[in-house]
Design a protein around this motif. Structure first.
Motif: not given
Length: 176
Positions: A12-16, A18-21, A24-30
């Motif tokens: 049920q996940l959409t590309v949107d 994933e993009n949104e997440f 929002r969380h780029r600082n802890e993901l990258e």
């Protein structure tokens, strides 16, 4: 391995989503994994930087020889993995522009002059998608179960008792 529930939620996940997440969380993901050489003298920093930039240069050996960072020096300057959010914005920009194997320009800080080498990096939505999906699935699994529960019709039935004949004890009842 994913259970059937996780697979359902993931479906049920959409590309949107994933993009949104990601946004929002780029600082802890990258993250980048880096080595550094720390030097105080500008002239020496320039020399070491040129040396490190040569084809086939051994950055770890240069770090062991020149770096003043006592914590990382013995490990060939290895600082390990750092997330974007842990770094000062200018430093993050400089490091995340580099591809693995590339060396930064000398970067001045209050500690001295740093020369960084990027060992590996995890950046960008595509590379981080598996992690993002995992986090989204984990976050939504609970909501999904709640929705199922809310939409389920639950009937209450009287407590089930074993017939007296197969229960291990004599029947207990109001037969005084």
């Amino acid at each position: 391995t994913m259970g059937p529930l996780d697979a359902l939620v993931k479906g049920q996940l959409t590309v949107d989503d994933e993009n949104e997440f990601y946004k929002r969380h780029r600082n802890e993901l990258e993250s980048v994994t880096v080595q550094q050489i720390l030097i105080l003298d500008k002239g020496e920093a320039e020399k070491v930087h040129q040396e490190a930039g040569k084809a086939g240069a051994d950055f770890a050996a240069l770090a062991r020889k020149h770096s003043l960072d006592s914590r990382s020096k013995a490990q060939g300057g290895m600082l390990g993995e750092m997330h974007r959010g842990e770094l000062e914005p200018e430093l993050a920009e400089a490091l995340f522009r580099l591809k693995p194997g590339q060396i930064s320009e000398p970067i001045e800080s209050e500690d001295g002059i740093h020369i960084f080498r990027v060992v590996s990096s995890k950046t960008g939505l595509d590379e981080l998608r598996p992690q993002i999906q995992e986090r989204l699935v984990a976050a939504r699994r609970g909501d999904f179960v709640e929705e199922l529960r809310a939409s389920a019709k639950i009937e209450t039935v009287p407590p089930y008792r074993l017939p007296a004949a197969i229960s291990s004890q004599e029947p207990v009842g109001d037969e005084h």
